[in-house]
Scaffold this motif. Structure first.
Motif, short mmCIF file in Angstrom:
data_model
loop_
_atom_site.label_atom_id
_atom_site.label_comp_id
_atom_site.label_asym_id
_atom_site.label_seq_id
_atom_site.Cartn_x
_atom_site.Cartn_y
_atom_site.Cartn_z
N GLN A 75 42.07 43.65 32.81
CA GLN A 75 43.12 42.68 33.07
C GLN A 75 43.78 42.95 34.42
O GLN A 75 44.08 42.02 35.19
CB GLN A 75 44.17 42.72 31.96
CG GLN A 75 45.22 41.63 32.03
CD GLN A 75 44.63 40.24 31.83
OE1 GLN A 75 43.74 40.04 31.02
NE2 GLN A 75 45.10 39.28 32.60
N SER A 116 41.50 41.73 37.06
CA SER A 116 41.52 40.26 37.07
C SER A 116 42.72 39.74 37.85
O SER A 116 42.61 38.79 38.64
CB SER A 116 41.57 39.73 35.63
OG SER A 116 40.42 40.11 34.92
N GLU A 117 43.88 40.35 37.63
CA GLU A 117 45.09 39.92 38.34
C GLU A 117 44.97 40.19 39.84
O GLU A 117 45.34 39.34 40.66
CB GLU A 117 46.30 40.64 37.75
CG GLU A 117 46.61 40.23 36.32
CD GLU A 117 47.63 41.14 35.65
OE1 GLU A 117 48.10 42.09 36.32
OE2 GLU A 117 47.94 40.91 34.47
N GLN A 118 44.44 41.37 40.18
CA GLN A 118 44.28 41.72 41.59
C GLN A 118 43.28 40.77 42.26
O GLN A 118 43.50 40.31 43.39
CB GLN A 118 43.80 43.16 41.72
CG GLN A 118 43.76 43.71 43.12
CD GLN A 118 45.14 44.02 43.66
OE1 GLN A 118 46.09 44.14 42.89
NE2 GLN A 118 45.27 44.16 44.96
N ASN A 175 44.85 37.36 42.79
CA ASN A 175 45.83 37.41 43.88
C ASN A 175 45.16 37.48 45.25
O ASN A 175 45.63 36.87 46.22
CB ASN A 175 46.75 38.63 43.69
CG ASN A 175 47.70 38.46 42.52
OD1 ASN A 175 47.99 37.35 42.10
ND2 ASN A 175 48.18 39.57 41.99
N SER A 197 41.74 33.23 37.53
CA SER A 197 41.72 34.54 36.90
C SER A 197 40.72 34.55 35.76
O SER A 197 40.67 33.60 34.96
CB SER A 197 43.11 34.90 36.37
OG SER A 197 43.12 36.19 35.82
#
Length: 344
Positions: A40, A43-45, A48, A54
């Motif tokens: 997770q 995925s966020e990185q 971004n 995402s």
């Protein structure tokens, strides 16, 4: 580090073998609840950094994730599965039967299987693996006989332990955490007992007789959502939980680790092997989906980046114990270049 691309020929093969997958825009990931927070975070990185959608990450448990992942090739099947143990022979065979024959294995680092309790519990908990087995085994030795577990309180196992009910929340049988806990804690604890040592029982006997968790109340299967275990421990100061180190690490303001054989579950003790219940963590990539599912290769590159994996990287900040530099470089080369895992 450089971002290595899979070869054009590999992508061409992938496109031919997985054209149906091109209809799906989001990367889909299933698997281990322990690996979930790391995936997770990546995925966020990734979202971004790139502005891409995402990935959809589901916590299905290691066993459940393997079944879904090995179901086939195409848009209806996930691209990656996380695992808190290595893929088994039977899982590899299931993949092969369903045409999932080109898989990359990524061992991303290490995790400690932590037992934890609320910080509102004032006792300085330190239990041996033998005592863990006596608390949680379906059958245990009592007065020279192998019987259904009669112990209801910790003090009945050893008088130095508190006179409180045994309440331990842990993962279900579909979880890789459960598999690892049985192997690393239950089997090891069973082997510590005089009944087993003096009886000359071998590993086959231990596997047969020391693998079942009790089902009469003290051990509670809490599902694949480890955050629910954390919430239960907050509400019951005498209850313990079993989960990966990252969940303890992220909740140190609420929880404290239970020492096992005198050793706290901590980053350094897991890294140096002194903590007795540690295990590697994995994810598996369906190579036929690379170059077909949009952004999959780029997501893998983010997961394999030094920013994520090296000591001080954003995954170690979440509790992942990293590989050494040589092992990390070998991992990055293998996964980024879509090298297939050896047949099981």
């Amino acid at each position: 580090m450089s971002r290595i691309k899979v070869t054009a020929s590999a992508l061409a093969i992938a496109a031919v073998s997985a054209t149906a997958a091109s209809a799906r825009d989001e990367i889909r990931i299933v698997g281990s609840s322990t690996v979930f927070p790391y995936t997770q975070a990546v995925s966020e990185q990734f979202a971004n950094n790139t502005g891409a959608p995402s990935p959809i990450v589901e916590s299905t448990g290691t066993g459940g994730g393997m079944k879904i992942f090995c179901g086939g090739i195409g848009e209806g099947h996930p691209d990656i599965t996380g695992a808190s143990r290595a893929m088994t022979v039977s899982e590899y065979e299931l993949c092969t039967q369903n045409g999932v024959t080109d898989i990359s294995e990524a061992m991303i680092g290490y995790d400690g299987l932590s037992m934890a309790i609320s910080r509102s519990n004032s006792f300085d908990w330190d239990v041996s693996l033998g005592e863990v087995f006596l608390a949680l085994g379906a059958q245990v030795p009592v007065n020279g006989e192998w019987v259904d577990n009669p112990f209801k309180k910790w003090s009945e196992i050893d008088s130095r332990l508190p006179d409180v009910n045994i309440v331990v929340l842990g993962p279900p049988p579909t979880s890789g955490t459960r598999d690892a806990f049985v192997e690393l804690a239950m089997h090891a604890g069973c082997k510590e007992l005089a009944y087993v040592k003096d009886g000359g029982f071998d590993s086959a006997w231990v596997n047969e007789n020391c693998s079942r968790m009790r089902t009469d109340g003290p051990f509670i299967e809490a599902g694949e959502n480890d955050n629910l275990i954390v919430q239960r421990l907050e509400s019951d100061p005498n209850a313990m939980g079993i989960f990966g180190y990252s969940f303890l690490y992220e909740n140190l303001d609420k929880l404290k680790g239970v020492k096992l054989a005198g050793v706290d579950p901590e980053f350094d003790t897991i890294a140096d092997g002194s903590y007795p219940v540690s295990r590697p963590l994995f994810f598996y990539v369906k190579n036929a989906h690379r170059g077909v599912i949009p952004n999959l290769q780029e997501f893998i590159e983010e997961y394999m980046s030094d920013d994520a994996l090296e000591p001080g990287g954003y995954l170690t900040e979440r509790g992942l114990v990293p590989l050494d530099a040589e092992s990390r470089a070998a991992l990055q080369d293998s996964v980024l270049n879509a090298k297939s895992m050896d047949a099981k």
